[in-house]
Motif scaffolding. Structure first.
Motif, PDB file in Angstrom:
ATOM      1  N   ALA A  28       0.857  -1.186   0.000  1.00 53.37           N
ATOM      2  CA  ALA A  28       0.000   0.000   0.000  1.00 53.37           C
ATOM      3  C   ALA A  28       0.894   1.238   0.000  1.00 53.37           C
ATOM      4  O   ALA A  28       1.854   1.318   0.770  1.00 53.37           O
TER       5      ALA A  28
ATOM      6  N   ASP B 254       0.986   5.134   0.707  1.00 54.40           N
ATOM      7  CA  ASP B 254       0.239   6.166   1.439  1.00 54.40           C
ATOM      8  C   ASP B 254      -1.179   5.698   1.770  1.00 54.40           C
ATOM      9  O   ASP B 254      -2.173   6.403   1.541  1.00 54.40           O
ATOM     10  N   LYS B 255      -1.256   4.471   2.267  1.00 57.92           N
ATOM     11  CA  LYS B 255      -2.492   3.850   2.764  1.00 57.92           C
ATOM     12  C   LYS B 255      -3.516   3.503   1.684  1.00 57.92           C
ATOM     13  O   LYS B 255      -4.693   3.330   1.966  1.00 57.92           O
ATOM     14  N   ASN B 256      -3.046   3.385   0.417  1.00 61.90           N
ATOM     15  CA  ASN B 256      -3.927   2.897  -0.649  1.00 61.90           C
ATOM     16  C   ASN B 256      -3.298   1.656  -1.266  1.00 61.90           C
ATOM     17  O   ASN B 256      -2.094   1.642  -1.560  1.00 61.90           O
ATOM     18  N   HIS B 257      -4.120   0.618  -1.493  1.00 64.60           N
ATOM     19  CA  HIS B 257      -3.603  -0.596  -2.115  1.00 64.60           C
ATOM     20  C   HIS B 257      -2.883  -0.236  -3.408  1.00 64.60           C
ATOM     21  O   HIS B 257      -3.380   0.576  -4.201  1.00 64.60           O
TER      22      HIS B 257
ATOM     23  N   GLU C  69       5.079   6.931   2.167  1.00 66.00           N
ATOM     24  CA  GLU C  69       5.041   5.751   3.026  1.00 66.00           C
ATOM     25  C   GLU C  69       4.610   4.541   2.192  1.00 66.00           C
ATOM     26  O   GLU C  69       3.664   4.647   1.420  1.00 66.00           O
TER      27      GLU C  69
ATOM     28  N   ALA D 156       3.692   0.414   2.677  1.00 67.37           N
ATOM     29  CA  ALA D 156       3.474  -0.675   3.628  1.00 67.37           C
ATOM     30  C   ALA D 156       3.483  -2.006   2.895  1.00 67.37           C
ATOM     31  O   ALA D 156       3.004  -2.094   1.757  1.00 67.37           O
TER      32      ALA D 156
ATOM     33  N   PHE E 218       2.575  -6.230   3.460  1.00 66.09           N
ATOM     34  CA  PHE E 218       1.866  -7.160   4.340  1.00 66.09           C
ATOM     35  C   PHE E 218       1.358  -8.356   3.548  1.00 66.09           C
ATOM     36  O   PHE E 218       1.284  -8.295   2.320  1.00 66.09           O
TER      37      PHE E 218
ATOM     38  N   PRO F 153      -1.630 -11.252   2.411  1.00 68.80           N
ATOM     39  CA  PRO F 153      -3.056 -11.093   2.106  1.00 68.80           C
ATOM     40  C   PRO F 153      -3.867 -10.952   3.402  1.00 68.80           C
ATOM     41  O   PRO F 153      -3.544 -11.575   4.411  1.00 68.80           O
ATOM     42  N   MET F 154      -4.887 -10.123   3.353  1.00 63.10           N
ATOM     43  CA  MET F 154      -5.617  -9.761   4.568  1.00 63.10           C
ATOM     44  C   MET F 154      -6.564 -10.871   5.027  1.00 63.10           C
ATOM     45  O   MET F 154      -7.107 -11.610   4.221  1.00 63.10           O
TER      46      MET F 154
END
Lengths: 83, 156
Positions: free
Chosen positions: A56, A58-61, A73, A75, A77, A79-80
């Motif tokens: 992601a 800046d907090k967008n996929h 930024e 991120a 991770f 898979p949710m």
């Protein structure tokens, strides 16, 4: 830029976040994953299964071909599994 | 269009109270669907689930999915709550309350919300086992992706 790690990626990398400064040749998410994976054992393990990594910006996929030049930024991770 | 009520919290929530609050004083709601997701003990092998989340993005993604549900169905009320932190068997993890004039809209919207929450909202479950062994991260299921994709447009 700031790199954030969550869940199994965080555990393998060993930290929750850090400041990173990839070379200019690292232009998109896929290239950044390759660059991160080359930084050491924990990173290599965290990013070994490329298909099981989500990102992601800046907090967008973000897709693999998303440019990272203007990212503040990023991120990483697995898979949710919420809900 | 109504504004959805979205909360990400480490506190327990009261599903009955949330439903009552959503329909309180409304005279046009004909159907309310309340979905609650709970922590299972997996036949006694699990003592807790630890839910990790990405603060900020979790709220943002749930709000985005809620916005898409509101664009698809003429809802009269929508509440979505997702917990994080340590959650024991029998405790509630997630809540969706969808109110509409008719049941079809309320059923479909709540199912849509759950399908996309699972595949888009940044939460991860780790198992704490009752035998003391190191628990692992819960694997994402292909069936969850399939459930989300049946709604057509891939919103991720």
């Amino acid at each position: 830029m700031r790199a954030l790690y969550f869940a199994s990626v965080r555990e393998r990398v060993g930290i929750t976040e850090e400041e990173i400064d990839p070379p200019k040749s690292v232009a998109n998410v896929a290239q950044l994953i390759d660059w991160l994976a080359s930084r050491g054992e924990g990173y290599a393990e965290a990013f070994a299964n490329r298909t099981a990594i989500r990102a992601a910006i800046d907090k967008n996929h973000a897709r693999r071909d998303a440019p990272i030049a203007s990212a503040r930024e990023i991120a990483f991770f697995p898979p949710m599994t919420g809900g | 269009m109504i504004a959805p009520n979205v909360r990400v919290t480490n506190e327990p929530f009261d599903a009955y109270r949330e439903e009552a609050l959503l329909i309180e004083g409304c005279r046009d709601i004909g159907a309310v669907v309340t979905f609650t997701g709970l922590c299972r003990d997996e036949a006694g092998t699990l003592v807790a689930l630890e839910l990790e989340h990405f603060p900020g993005m979790a709220e943002q993604e749930i709000a985005a999915v809620a916005g898409e549900a509101l664009a698809r169905w003429p809802l009269l009320g929508l509440t979505v709550i997702h917990r994080y932190g340590l959650i024991g068997p029998g405790e509630k993890i997630v809540l969706v309350v969808a109110a509409a004039r008719h049941r079809g809209e309320a059923f479909q919207a709540s199912e849509f919300l759950m399908d996309f929450l699972k595949t888009r909202a940044p939460f991860w479950k780790k198992e704490h086992r009752s035998d003391g062994a190191a628990g692992g991260w819960v694997e994402a299921k292909a069936s969850d992706d399939a459930a989300a994709s049946r709604w057509g447009k891939d919103t991720s």
